[in-house]
Write an enzyme that holds these catalytic residues in place. Structure first.
Site, mmCIF file in Angstrom:
data_model
loop_
_atom_site.group_PDB
_atom_site.id
_atom_site.type_symbol
_atom_site.label_atom_id
_atom_site.label_comp_id
_atom_site.label_asym_id
_atom_site.label_seq_id
_atom_site.Cartn_x
_atom_site.Cartn_y
_atom_site.Cartn_z
ATOM 1 N N TYR A 187 50.139 43.129 50.299
ATOM 2 C CA TYR A 187 48.997 43.249 49.218
ATOM 3 C C TYR A 187 49.032 44.718 48.712
ATOM 4 C CZ TYR A 187 44.424 44.006 46.928
ATOM 5 O OH TYR A 187 43.471 44.603 45.776
ATOM 6 N N ASP A 200 54.383 51.076 51.016
ATOM 7 C CA ASP A 200 52.998 51.336 50.472
ATOM 8 C C ASP A 200 52.213 51.562 51.993
ATOM 9 O OD1 ASP A 200 50.300 50.697 50.138
ATOM 10 O OD2 ASP A 200 50.717 48.732 49.100
ATOM 11 N N LYS A 208 43.379 55.347 51.000
ATOM 12 C CA LYS A 208 42.372 55.258 52.358
ATOM 13 C C LYS A 208 41.878 56.585 52.977
ATOM 14 C CE LYS A 208 42.349 50.073 52.038
ATOM 15 N NZ LYS A 208 43.330 49.450 51.800
HETATM 16 C C1 LIG Z 1 44.038 48.980 50.112
HETATM 17 C C2 LIG Z 1 45.170 48.729 49.895
HETATM 18 C C3 LIG Z 1 45.698 48.945 48.459
HETATM 19 C C4 LIG Z 1 44.637 49.203 47.385
HETATM 20 O O1 LIG Z 1 43.973 50.375 47.338
HETATM 21 P P1 LIG Z 1 42.573 50.387 46.645
HETATM 22 O O2 LIG Z 1 42.052 51.728 46.847
HETATM 23 O O3 LIG Z 1 41.698 49.157 47.129
HETATM 24 O O4 LIG Z 1 42.831 50.295 45.063
HETATM 25 C C5 LIG Z 1 47.080 48.823 48.239
HETATM 26 N N1 LIG Z 1 47.842 48.797 49.393
HETATM 27 C C6 LIG Z 1 47.629 48.571 50.457
HETATM 28 C C7 LIG Z 1 48.559 48.407 51.607
HETATM 29 C C8 LIG Z 1 46.238 48.542 50.893
HETATM 30 O O5 LIG Z 1 45.797 48.293 52.350
#
Ligand SMILES: *Cc1c(COP(=O)(O)O)cnc(C)c1O
Length: 416
Positions: free
Chosen positions: A145, A240, A268
């Site tokens: 994701y 990511d 995060k």
């Molecule tokens: C949470 C997350 C996202 C998206 O971040 P948002 O702040 O919710 O837009 C993208 N990639 C990974 C791996 C994530 O855990």
């Protein structure tokens, strides 16, 4: 079992105004099949609902709060910044401070750009990779994701997996025609994709440890293969690390694993609980971004002083705990193993995965998870409300929290 009457009333009201009563799908607790938790406040490892019930929190704002809730030092620092105004839309000292501490911790970043969410960080990184390589195609892995950008919402984890959706409606076919997909760990598929599209692939994006389809620990051999085939084809590797950055170590997980990406996405944890995203790379790549280069990406709120101070204070506190990451892993391992054993003793098929301070559970049947989950919540333990989302520990979780959780998990397993 804890009563949650005020919480239920509040949620009924929320449903009158918000779609499904939420602003993000998984929050509706549909998968868990119970009324969602409406949280009034948090302190350290605990959150409190409006009915006065206390819960040990393993969601931690989806992994953002590695210090736990309302860290006094962080809150104090933020208050000072707020007194001087909430934002100006110009460069400020706090974003410089946050950039410096991140770049010291992740040495391959030569320049960094802050945005306001992980989704935006990934979108910026992909656009930069496409602008830099002058190629259009990207490769992503099934079950990963990367936020909710159109071209990445294909075979994605997180909420899509929870709802059992292969893709999102509203994404035109043309928008995903340049998105290539392979299974994670499937060298043969990757080789074939590069054979066919190699000269057109701008970047491959991956999660160093999957956290949006349960916990998927890194396959280092595969990642080494990936790193090599990408370099050979002059494409870029995008890590990511929105979830994994500063989660396993004071810095990047890819770096710790010996895989150096070309572009890294963060989010995060680096915002300490406030909305943030960031992407960084060596200077030569980053200088393609406007105002120096021709890849455009702008924002009203990026680098907001309150958010930046929150991130900066969080990382400063976290820096002092650098040597305690292994303790956090051990504690998580102990919790995971105890639940695993307890399930085995009861002849319940349960897969518990853990890596560092992350863990996830998968029962044979969703019904089992729902029963387990409701019992857990009713006894004061808040786990992720879907088997596809990861659970996290924070530095404020105590051994007593873990022992209580193990105890409650046993009772919950008995209730299945
Ligand atoms: C949470 C997350 C996202 C998206 O971040 P948002 O702040 O919710 O837009 C993208 N990639 C990974 C791996 C994530 O855990």
């Amino acid at each position: 079992m804890a009563k949650r009457t005020i919480d239920s009333e509040l949620f009924a009201e929320a449903r009158e105004y918000l779609v499904g009563g939420v602003n993000s799908p998984v929050r509706a607790f549909n998968y868990a099949g119970c009324d969602p938790l409406i949280i009034k406040k948090g302190r350290d490892s605990k959150v409190y609902d409006y009915d006065g019930n206390k819960y040990i929190d393993y969601v931690l704002s989806w992994g953002s709060l590695i210090l736990g809730h309302a860290n006094p030092g962080v809150i104090k620092d933020i208050k000072k910044v707020i007194e001087n105004g909430l934002g100006f839309g110009t460069t400020n000292e706090y974003e410089v401070g946050l950039a410096e501490i991140i770049m010291k911790a992740i040495p391959f970043i030569g320049k960094i750009r802050f945005v306001s969410s992980g989704t935006e960080a990934v979108m910026g990184a992909v656009r930069l990779a496409r602008g830099y390589t002058k190629r259009d195609k990207i490769l992503k892995f099934e079950r990963s994701y990367h936020g909710h950008a159109d071209y990445l919402l294909v075979k994605a984890g997180s909420g899509l997996a929870t709802l059992g959706l292969p893709a999102s409606a509203g994404v035109p076919h043309d928008f995903i025609k340049d998105t290539l997909i392979s299974g994670y760990g499937d060298k043969k598929a990757v080789r074939n994709i590069f054979k066919k599209h190699g000269k057109k692939i701008a970047a491959v994006i991956f999660e160093p440890c999957g956290g949006n389809y349960g916990v998927m620990p890194p396959d280092i051999d595969f990642l080494k293969y990936l790193r090599a085939i990408i370099a050979k084809n002059r494409a870029l590797l995008i890590a990511d690390e929105v979830m994994t950055g500063f989660r396993f170590d004071f810095g990047s997980l890819s770096w710790k694993l010996g895989i150096v990406p070309d572009i890294i996405c963060l989010g995060k944890i680096i915002g300490g609980g406030l909305p943030i995203g960031a992407y960084g790379a060596k200077e030569e790549i980053m200088n393609h971004l406007a105002p120096l280069g021709d890849v455009y990406q702008a924002s009203t709120f990026a680098g907001n002083p309150v958010v930046m101070q929150s991130g900066l204070s969080t990382l400063r506190e976290l820096g002092k705990l650098k040597n305690r990451y292994s303790f956090l892993s051990e504690l998580t391992g102990y919790l995971a193993e105890s639940i695993r054993e307890s399930a085995k003793e009861r002849n319940i098929e349960l897969v518990v995965k853990n890596f560092g301070s992350m863990f996830s559970l998968k029962f044979k049947e969703k019904r089992q998870f729902q029963r387990f989950y409701r019992k857990l919540l009713g006894s004061g333990v808040y786990f992720a409300q879907s088997e596809f989302e990861a659970n996290f520990l924070s530095f404020s979780h105590t051994r007593a929290d873990i022992e209580k959780t193990i105890c409650v998990a046993k009772i919950a397993l008995d209730a299945i």
